[in-house]
Design a protein around this motif. Structure first.
Motif, mmCIF file in Angstrom:
data_model
loop_
_atom_site.group_PDB
_atom_site.id
_atom_site.type_symbol
_atom_site.label_atom_id
_atom_site.label_comp_id
_atom_site.label_asym_id
_atom_site.label_seq_id
_atom_site.Cartn_x
_atom_site.Cartn_y
_atom_site.Cartn_z
ATOM 1 N N ASP A 163 0.619 -1.720 -0.152
ATOM 2 C CA ASP A 163 0.226 -0.281 0.487
ATOM 3 C C ASP A 163 0.924 1.453 -0.233
ATOM 4 O O ASP A 163 2.079 1.525 0.289
ATOM 5 C CB ASP A 163 -0.651 -0.083 1.364
ATOM 6 C CG ASP A 163 -1.980 -1.032 1.501
ATOM 7 O OD1 ASP A 163 -1.967 -1.474 0.135
ATOM 8 O OD2 ASP A 163 -2.517 -1.590 2.296
ATOM 9 N N ALA A 164 0.197 2.362 -0.740
ATOM 10 C CA ALA A 164 0.261 3.741 -0.869
ATOM 11 C C ALA A 164 0.950 4.234 0.941
ATOM 12 O O ALA A 164 1.152 5.788 0.784
ATOM 13 C CB ALA A 164 -0.096 4.306 -1.916
ATOM 14 N N ASP A 165 -0.788 4.088 2.089
ATOM 15 C CA ASP A 165 -0.577 4.627 3.074
ATOM 16 C C ASP A 165 0.749 4.566 3.912
ATOM 17 O O ASP A 165 0.103 5.615 5.401
ATOM 18 C CB ASP A 165 -1.500 4.253 3.335
ATOM 19 C CG ASP A 165 -1.975 2.901 3.876
ATOM 20 O OD1 ASP A 165 -1.153 2.277 3.763
ATOM 21 O OD2 ASP A 165 -3.191 2.541 4.162
ATOM 22 N N LEU A 166 1.779 4.228 3.991
ATOM 23 C CA LEU A 166 2.599 3.938 5.248
ATOM 24 C C LEU A 166 2.128 3.154 6.052
ATOM 25 O O LEU A 166 3.574 2.989 7.196
ATOM 26 C CB LEU A 166 2.799 5.553 5.722
ATOM 27 C CG LEU A 166 3.868 6.800 4.678
ATOM 28 C CD1 LEU A 166 3.882 7.787 5.290
ATOM 29 C CD2 LEU A 166 4.834 6.104 3.862
ATOM 30 N N GLN A 167 1.406 2.512 5.495
ATOM 31 C CA GLN A 167 1.301 1.370 6.720
ATOM 32 C C GLN A 167 1.966 0.433 6.236
ATOM 33 O O GLN A 167 2.318 -0.724 7.683
ATOM 34 C CB GLN A 167 -0.863 1.004 7.219
ATOM 35 C CG GLN A 167 -1.077 2.272 7.975
ATOM 36 C CD GLN A 167 -2.497 2.282 8.407
ATOM 37 O OE1 GLN A 167 -3.393 1.955 7.489
ATOM 38 N NE2 GLN A 167 -2.210 1.345 9.697
ATOM 39 N N ASN A 168 1.831 -0.144 5.330
ATOM 40 C CA ASN A 168 2.907 -1.199 5.076
ATOM 41 C C ASN A 168 4.840 -0.360 5.611
ATOM 42 O O ASN A 168 5.077 0.031 5.274
ATOM 43 C CB ASN A 168 3.339 -1.902 4.185
ATOM 44 C CG ASN A 168 1.588 -2.630 3.887
ATOM 45 O OD1 ASN A 168 1.204 -2.626 2.574
ATOM 46 N ND2 ASN A 168 1.326 -2.828 5.023
ATOM 47 N N ASP A 169 5.442 -1.080 6.331
ATOM 48 C CA ASP A 169 7.098 -1.230 6.299
ATOM 49 C C ASP A 169 7.364 -1.833 5.425
ATOM 50 O O ASP A 169 7.632 -2.966 5.180
ATOM 51 C CB ASP A 169 7.019 -1.824 8.128
ATOM 52 C CG ASP A 169 8.961 -1.093 8.040
ATOM 53 O OD1 ASP A 169 9.035 -0.835 7.230
ATOM 54 O OD2 ASP A 169 9.478 -0.970 9.500
ATOM 55 N N ASN A 186 3.005 -3.281 11.325
ATOM 56 C CA ASN A 186 1.177 -2.584 10.697
ATOM 57 C C ASN A 186 1.815 -1.473 10.976
ATOM 58 O O ASN A 186 1.043 -1.483 12.646
ATOM 59 C CB ASN A 186 0.061 -3.112 10.815
ATOM 60 C CG ASN A 186 -0.905 -2.389 10.433
ATOM 61 O OD1 ASN A 186 -1.309 -1.885 9.318
ATOM 62 N ND2 ASN A 186 -1.983 -1.831 10.828
ATOM 63 N N ARG A 187 2.316 -0.140 10.251
ATOM 64 C CA ARG A 187 2.170 1.081 11.053
ATOM 65 C C ARG A 187 1.036 2.222 11.490
ATOM 66 O O ARG A 187 -0.142 2.048 10.402
ATOM 67 C CB ARG A 187 3.490 2.038 10.426
ATOM 68 C CG ARG A 187 4.403 1.018 10.883
ATOM 69 C CD ARG A 187 5.840 1.712 10.280
ATOM 70 N NE ARG A 187 5.411 1.439 8.300
ATOM 71 C CZ ARG A 187 6.799 2.363 8.279
ATOM 72 N NH1 ARG A 187 7.712 2.668 8.088
ATOM 73 N NH2 ARG A 187 6.758 2.487 6.381
ATOM 74 N N PRO A 188 0.766 3.277 12.298
ATOM 75 C CA PRO A 188 -0.543 4.554 12.496
ATOM 76 C C PRO A 188 -0.293 4.630 11.397
ATOM 77 O O PRO A 188 1.079 5.347 10.194
ATOM 78 C CB PRO A 188 0.086 4.685 13.481
ATOM 79 C CG PRO A 188 0.914 3.755 14.201
ATOM 80 C CD PRO A 188 1.643 3.175 13.468
ATOM 81 N N ARG A 189 -1.456 5.272 10.920
ATOM 82 C CA ARG A 189 -1.751 6.246 9.733
ATOM 83 C C ARG A 189 -1.105 7.300 9.543
ATOM 84 O O ARG A 189 -1.930 7.527 10.775
ATOM 85 C CB ARG A 189 -3.186 5.459 9.047
ATOM 86 C CG ARG A 189 -3.456 6.657 7.976
ATOM 87 C CD ARG A 189 -4.500 6.746 7.342
ATOM 88 N NE ARG A 189 -5.107 5.938 6.792
ATOM 89 C CZ ARG A 189 -4.608 5.529 5.317
ATOM 90 N NH1 ARG A 189 -4.594 6.664 5.244
ATOM 91 N NH2 ARG A 189 -5.210 4.335 4.778
ATOM 92 N N ARG A 190 -0.424 7.985 9.225
ATOM 93 C CA ARG A 190 -0.147 9.312 9.436
ATOM 94 C C ARG A 190 -1.056 10.144 8.466
ATOM 95 O O ARG A 190 -0.979 11.494 9.064
ATOM 96 C CB ARG A 190 1.536 9.007 8.605
ATOM 97 C CG ARG A 190 2.487 8.089 10.087
ATOM 98 C CD ARG A 190 3.722 8.548 9.647
ATOM 99 N NE ARG A 190 4.166 10.109 9.214
ATOM 100 C CZ ARG A 190 5.507 10.113 9.156
ATOM 101 N NH1 ARG A 190 7.007 9.126 8.088
ATOM 102 N NH2 ARG A 190 6.286 11.156 8.433
ATOM 103 N N PHE A 191 -1.303 10.136 7.521
ATOM 104 C CA PHE A 191 -2.079 10.935 6.406
ATOM 105 C C PHE A 191 -2.717 10.383 6.046
ATOM 106 O O PHE A 191 -3.235 9.631 5.873
ATOM 107 C CB PHE A 191 -0.976 11.472 5.417
ATOM 108 C CG PHE A 191 0.089 12.442 6.128
ATOM 109 C CD1 PHE A 191 0.034 13.428 6.698
ATOM 110 C CD2 PHE A 191 1.287 11.730 5.830
ATOM 111 C CE1 PHE A 191 1.195 13.480 7.154
ATOM 112 C CE2 PHE A 191 2.640 12.134 6.517
ATOM 113 C CZ PHE A 191 2.249 12.782 6.756
#
Length: 245
Positions: free
Chosen positions: A93-99, A196-201
């Motif tokens: 994904d492009a939402d930064l949640q995947n590391d 799974n990282r927190p959504r930043r934006f």
């Protein structure tokens, strides 16, 4: 042909992309692989495509595939598969949640497996309680109806050998069922833990309703396909050899 192609569907991710590309590059370059990153812009209404063109101006390993109109994540994923030139293909994904730092782990399994799909074990680290509950219910429902055992079918952080994707036929919403579709065709699929990282934006494109209820028809189709799958082995083919004149 390159060693690795990373396919990233993009829909209105202008805030995330300037962070994603440098981090992704910092992970991929030390691997010693030739690679390309295929950003598939799914009809974004923001500056996503413009930003990707800027990445491309600086680094030719960046590619932009832009769809004429928003067609959904499955369509964007399929377009990325068709454009990818890697002998290994990673989707994320492009939402930064995947590391991106999990990519080497995914690739390490491709010497023994045909496909690797991520399992967000520590889901609580990146999502709200409502989203965690809705995803858990959706996964259990999908497995019950589709007769599957995938722990996290909603995770699209995956790695594939190229040959898995050559004849893969997808329909709208079927990006969730790619591991099942591959297993139906005899490919070996393993599920491994990923972060799974927190959504930043921005906001999630999926909610409770389209996680559970909207996919019910798709699940029934997958179950029908599994039940109707042709299963046979040829015991003998007498006279099937080529005759050279």
């Amino acid at each position: 042909m390159v060693d690795l192609a990373v396919v990233i569907p993009v829909y209105n991710e202008e805030e995330n992309l300037p962070h994603l590309w440098p981090e992704l590059r910092s992970v991929l370059e030390p691997l010693g692989l030739t690679f390309e990153v295929v950003f598939v812009d799914d009809g974004s209404r923001d500056r996503s495509a413009e930003l990707i063109r800027g990445f491309r101006d600086v680094d030719p390993r960046v590619r932009l595939v832009r769809l004429k109109a928003n067609a959904g994540e499955t369509a964007a994923t399929d377009a990325g598969f068709k454009a990818a030139r890697g002998r290994w293909v990673v989707t994320m994904d492009a939402d930064l949640q995947n590391d991106p730092h999990d990519i080497p782990t995914l690739l390490s399994h491709l010497d023994r497996w045909d496909a690797v799909t991520g399992w967000r074990v520590n889901r609580g680290e990146g999502d709200s309680l409502v989203r965690r509950i809705s995803s858990r219910v959706a996964n259990r429902t999908r497995n019950l109806i589709s007769d599957e055992s995938i722990q996290d079918s909603g995770c699209t952080f995956r790695a594939f050998r190229r040959e898995c994707l050559r004849s893969l036929v997808l329909y709208r919403g079927f990006h969730r069922f790619i591991p099942t579709l591959l297993k139906m065709r005899g490919y070996r699929v393993i599920e491994v833990p990923v972060r799974n990282r927190p959504r930043r934006f921005g906001q999630s494109k999926y909610g409770v309703l389209n996680r559970l209820f909207v996919t019910t028809a798709d699940l029934l189709v997958v179950r029908w396909m599994k039940n109707r799958l042709l299963r046979y082995e040829v015991a003998e083919d007498l006279g099937g050899e080529l005759i050279h004149e």
